[in-house]
Design a protein around this motif. Sequence first.
Motif, PDB file in Angstrom:
ATOM      1  N   TYR A 163      40.057  11.159  46.966  1.00 55.31           N
ATOM      2  CA  TYR A 163      40.741  11.889  45.835  1.00 55.31           C
ATOM      3  C   TYR A 163      39.632  12.132  44.670  1.00 55.31           C
ATOM      4  CZ  TYR A 163      45.125  10.869  48.003  1.00 55.31           C
ATOM      5  OH  TYR A 163      46.461  10.699  48.652  1.00 55.31           O
ATOM      6  N   ILE A 164      38.917  11.120  44.428  1.00 52.52           N
ATOM      7  CA  ILE A 164      37.872  11.377  43.384  1.00 52.52           C
ATOM      8  C   ILE A 164      36.766  12.228  43.861  1.00 52.52           C
ATOM      9  CG2 ILE A 164      35.728  10.018  42.156  1.00 52.52           C
ATOM     10  CD1 ILE A 164      37.753   7.486  42.316  1.00 52.52           C
ATOM     11  N   ARG A 165      36.185  12.212  44.905  1.00 46.40           N
ATOM     12  CA  ARG A 165      35.361  13.172  45.678  1.00 46.40           C
ATOM     13  C   ARG A 165      36.045  14.474  45.370  1.00 46.40           C
ATOM     14  NH1 ARG A 165      33.342  10.694  51.470  1.00 46.40           N
ATOM     15  NH2 ARG A 165      32.462   8.686  50.445  1.00 46.40           N
ATOM     16  N   PHE A 166      37.490  14.687  45.837  1.00 44.10           N
ATOM     17  CA  PHE A 166      37.871  15.845  45.760  1.00 44.10           C
ATOM     18  C   PHE A 166      37.975  16.518  44.145  1.00 44.10           C
ATOM     19  CE2 PHE A 166      42.026  17.989  44.247  1.00 44.10           C
ATOM     20  CZ  PHE A 166      42.135  19.289  45.070  1.00 44.10           C
ATOM     21  N   ALA A 167      38.211  15.605  43.259  1.00 42.78           N
ATOM     22  CA  ALA A 167      38.222  15.953  42.021  1.00 42.78           C
ATOM     23  C   ALA A 167      36.701  16.313  41.492  1.00 42.78           C
ATOM     24  CB  ALA A 167      38.623  14.771  41.043  1.00 42.78           C
ATOM     25  N   PHE A 168      35.767  15.865  41.895  1.00 41.38           N
ATOM     26  CA  PHE A 168      34.254  16.103  41.473  1.00 41.38           C
ATOM     27  C   PHE A 168      34.037  17.717  42.021  1.00 41.38           C
ATOM     28  CE2 PHE A 168      32.982  11.797  40.630  1.00 41.38           C
ATOM     29  CZ  PHE A 168      32.573  11.907  39.552  1.00 41.38           C
ATOM     30  N   LEU A 169      34.543  17.935  43.079  1.00 39.17           N
ATOM     31  CA  LEU A 169      34.527  19.125  43.886  1.00 39.17           C
ATOM     32  C   LEU A 169      35.053  20.273  43.260  1.00 39.17           C
ATOM     33  CD1 LEU A 169      33.934  18.431  47.776  1.00 39.17           C
ATOM     34  CD2 LEU A 169      32.258  18.820  46.053  1.00 39.17           C
ATOM     35  N   CYS A 170      36.344  19.878  42.867  1.00 39.66           N
ATOM     36  CA  CYS A 170      37.115  20.972  41.928  1.00 39.66           C
ATOM     37  C   CYS A 170      36.192  21.204  40.615  1.00 39.66           C
ATOM     38  CB  CYS A 170      38.431  20.317  41.394  1.00 39.66           C
ATOM     39  SG  CYS A 170      39.521  20.374  42.749  1.00 39.66           S
ATOM     40  N   MET A 171      35.679  20.188  40.062  1.00 36.12           N
ATOM     41  CA  MET A 171      34.825  20.334  38.864  1.00 36.12           C
ATOM     42  C   MET A 171      33.732  21.423  39.160  1.00 36.12           C
ATOM     43  SD  MET A 171      33.220  17.580  36.096  1.00 36.12           S
ATOM     44  CE  MET A 171      34.892  17.081  35.869  1.00 36.12           C
ATOM     45  N   ALA A 172      33.048  21.062  40.526  1.00 36.74           N
ATOM     46  CA  ALA A 172      32.029  21.876  40.685  1.00 36.74           C
ATOM     47  C   ALA A 172      32.127  23.422  41.140  1.00 36.74           C
ATOM     48  CB  ALA A 172      31.335  21.356  42.051  1.00 36.74           C
ATOM     49  N   LEU A 173      33.376  23.676  41.537  1.00 34.81           N
ATOM     50  CA  LEU A 173      34.017  24.823  41.914  1.00 34.81           C
ATOM     51  C   LEU A 173      34.076  25.621  40.341  1.00 34.81           C
ATOM     52  CD1 LEU A 173      34.974  26.993  43.746  1.00 34.81           C
ATOM     53  CD2 LEU A 173      37.263  25.916  43.587  1.00 34.81           C
ATOM     54  N   GLY A 174      34.759  24.824  39.542  1.00 32.72           N
ATOM     55  CA  GLY A 174      35.028  25.514  38.320  1.00 32.72           C
ATOM     56  C   GLY A 174      33.615  25.867  37.579  1.00 32.72           C
ATOM     57  N   GLY A 175      32.541  24.890  37.771  1.00 32.13           N
ATOM     58  CA  GLY A 175      31.190  25.236  37.150  1.00 32.13           C
ATOM     59  C   GLY A 175      30.675  26.440  37.848  1.00 32.13           C
ATOM     60  N   ILE A 176      30.862  26.564  39.314  1.00 29.37           N
ATOM     61  CA  ILE A 176      30.093  27.722  40.145  1.00 29.37           C
ATOM     62  C   ILE A 176      30.687  28.935  39.745  1.00 29.37           C
ATOM     63  CG2 ILE A 176      30.058  28.583  42.487  1.00 29.37           C
ATOM     64  CD1 ILE A 176      29.636  25.787  43.317  1.00 29.37           C
ATOM     65  N   VAL A 177      31.964  29.222  39.658  1.00 30.13           N
ATOM     66  CA  VAL A 177      32.850  30.100  39.266  1.00 30.13           C
ATOM     67  C   VAL A 177      32.256  31.009  37.672  1.00 30.13           C
ATOM     68  CG1 VAL A 177      34.788  31.577  38.669  1.00 30.13           C
ATOM     69  CG2 VAL A 177      34.725  30.096  40.790  1.00 30.13           C
ATOM     70  N   ALA A 178      32.216  30.104  36.903  1.00 24.43           N
ATOM     71  CA  ALA A 178      31.960  29.986  35.491  1.00 24.43           C
ATOM     72  C   ALA A 178      30.612  30.651  35.494  1.00 24.43           C
ATOM     73  CB  ALA A 178      32.084  28.876  34.568  1.00 24.43           C
ATOM     74  N   CYS A 179      29.768  29.973  36.266  1.00 21.95           N
ATOM     75  CA  CYS A 179      28.304  30.127  36.510  1.00 21.95           C
ATOM     76  C   CYS A 179      27.902  31.623  36.842  1.00 21.95           C
ATOM     77  CB  CYS A 179      27.474  29.142  37.099  1.00 21.95           C
ATOM     78  SG  CYS A 179      25.748  29.025  37.109  1.00 21.95           S
ATOM     79  N   ILE A 180      28.997  32.228  37.401  1.00 21.68           N
ATOM     80  CA  ILE A 180      28.468  33.687  37.867  1.00 21.68           C
ATOM     81  C   ILE A 180      28.370  34.739  36.787  1.00 21.68           C
ATOM     82  CG2 ILE A 180      29.486  35.781  39.162  1.00 21.68           C
ATOM     83  CD1 ILE A 180      31.430  33.769  40.637  1.00 21.68           C
ATOM     84  N   ASN A 181      28.956  34.360  35.715  1.00 22.53           N
ATOM     85  CA  ASN A 181      28.776  35.434  34.534  1.00 22.53           C
ATOM     86  C   ASN A 181      29.561  34.473  33.402  1.00 22.53           C
ATOM     87  OD1 ASN A 181      28.282  36.884  32.403  1.00 22.53           O
ATOM     88  ND2 ASN A 181      28.448  38.996  33.430  1.00 22.53           N
ATOM     89  N   PRO A 182      29.001  33.210  32.712  1.00 24.00           N
ATOM     90  CA  PRO A 182      29.937  32.974  31.823  1.00 24.00           C
ATOM     91  C   PRO A 182      30.236  33.608  30.590  1.00 24.00           C
ATOM     92  CG  PRO A 182      27.585  31.952  31.692  1.00 24.00           C
ATOM     93  CD  PRO A 182      27.589  32.740  32.989  1.00 24.00           C
ATOM     94  N   LYS A 183      29.734  34.889  30.165  1.00 20.56           N
ATOM     95  CA  LYS A 183      30.030  35.553  29.136  1.00 20.56           C
ATOM     96  C   LYS A 183      31.340  36.283  29.583  1.00 20.56           C
ATOM     97  CE  LYS A 183      25.084  36.454  28.027  1.00 20.56           C
ATOM     98  NZ  LYS A 183      24.250  37.729  27.731  1.00 20.56           N
ATOM     99  N   ILE A 184      31.735  36.480  30.713  1.00 20.50           N
ATOM    100  CA  ILE A 184      33.167  36.823  31.067  1.00 20.50           C
ATOM    101  C   ILE A 184      34.045  35.881  30.730  1.00 20.50           C
ATOM    102  CG2 ILE A 184      34.440  38.145  32.716  1.00 20.50           C
ATOM    103  CD1 ILE A 184      32.152  39.140  34.069  1.00 20.50           C
ATOM    104  N   ILE A 185      34.881  36.277  29.976  1.00 16.97           N
ATOM    105  CA  ILE A 185      36.097  34.977  29.431  1.00 16.97           C
ATOM    106  C   ILE A 185      36.902  34.553  30.500  1.00 16.97           C
ATOM    107  CG2 ILE A 185      37.740  37.014  28.900  1.00 16.97           C
ATOM    108  CD1 ILE A 185      37.337  33.618  27.107  1.00 16.97           C
ATOM    109  N   ILE A 186      37.263  35.398  31.479  1.00 15.16           N
ATOM    110  CA  ILE A 186      38.162  34.939  32.506  1.00 15.16           C
ATOM    111  C   ILE A 186      37.390  34.127  33.562  1.00 15.16           C
ATOM    112  CG2 ILE A 186      39.245  35.767  34.615  1.00 15.16           C
ATOM    113  CD1 ILE A 186      40.720  36.888  31.974  1.00 15.16           C
ATOM    114  N   LEU A 187      36.150  34.258  33.927  1.00 17.08           N
ATOM    115  CA  LEU A 187      35.499  33.323  34.648  1.00 17.08           C
ATOM    116  C   LEU A 187      35.304  32.079  33.907  1.00 17.08           C
ATOM    117  CD1 LEU A 187      32.692  35.613  36.346  1.00 17.08           C
ATOM    118  CD2 LEU A 187      34.940  34.999  37.210  1.00 17.08           C
ATOM    119  N   ARG A 188      34.989  31.990  32.599  1.00 15.05           N
ATOM    120  CA  ARG A 188      34.847  30.938  31.773  1.00 15.05           C
ATOM    121  C   ARG A 188      36.112  30.110  31.808  1.00 15.05           C
ATOM    122  NH1 ARG A 188      32.621  33.311  27.802  1.00 15.05           N
ATOM    123  NH2 ARG A 188      34.086  33.075  25.892  1.00 15.05           N
ATOM    124  N   LEU A 189      37.358  30.975  31.649  1.00 16.91           N
ATOM    125  CA  LEU A 189      38.652  30.040  31.571  1.00 16.91           C
ATOM    126  C   LEU A 189      38.874  29.369  32.922  1.00 16.91           C
ATOM    127  CD1 LEU A 189      40.797  32.641  29.471  1.00 16.91           C
ATOM    128  CD2 LEU A 189      39.932  30.264  28.705  1.00 16.91           C
TER     129      LEU A 189
END
Length: 207
Positions: free
Chosen positions: A47-73
């Motif tokens: 479960y902890i591994r799953f949580a870390f990968l969820c965090m990674a997914l959020g970082g990857i999506v925001a990293c696409i273009n963090p200036k876009i508020i939707i991606l950052r949210l």
Amino acid sequence: MINKISTWQKQRFIWFLMAFASILLVIIAHSFFQHYLYMPPCEQCVYIRFAFLCMALGGIVACINPKIIILRLFGYAFGFFACIFGMMCSVKLLNNHNAIQSENPFGVQNCSLYPHYPFGLKFDEWWPSLFLPTGGCGIDSPAVPPNVHLSDIQSYFINLYSDGWFLLPQFKILNMAHCTLFAFGLGFVLLFIMGFCMVFASFKARD
């Protein structure tokens, strides 16, 4: 400082660092400790591994273009979810670890070989090597199969962790649950500070 932090989160580096650190920790747990040192993961560990990968997914999506508020949210949403879920699992893992150490078998709870991931996801079926628990809860020492030839380096690390996983195994300081709880707690605090600065700077810009 608030304006600086608000500006930093619009840069890719912050979100890339969140994703990179999360993925790196999962790789180390899976490749080094599970496969190289024969330390099978328990239910809370996967479960902890799953949580870390969820965090990674959020970082990857925001990293696409963090200036876009939707991606950052999106990055914030997955980050906060991962931190809260990860802290809950870390506390359960810590309780199980303490129960094993105190030789109290009735204190071991939330321990199953059949995990139930959030939203009904079947990660244990899709990627069993990473997400299927094969170890006992609260037991984090190597379980070397019989007739396995170990290299000198493997033997060294297996002996080092023979009494369990510790950040400083020689002194038995900070077990795995302590470290993951700290990691998720730190992530939550940093995300909260970033989010607060983002909201504060946004309202200040409207004045």
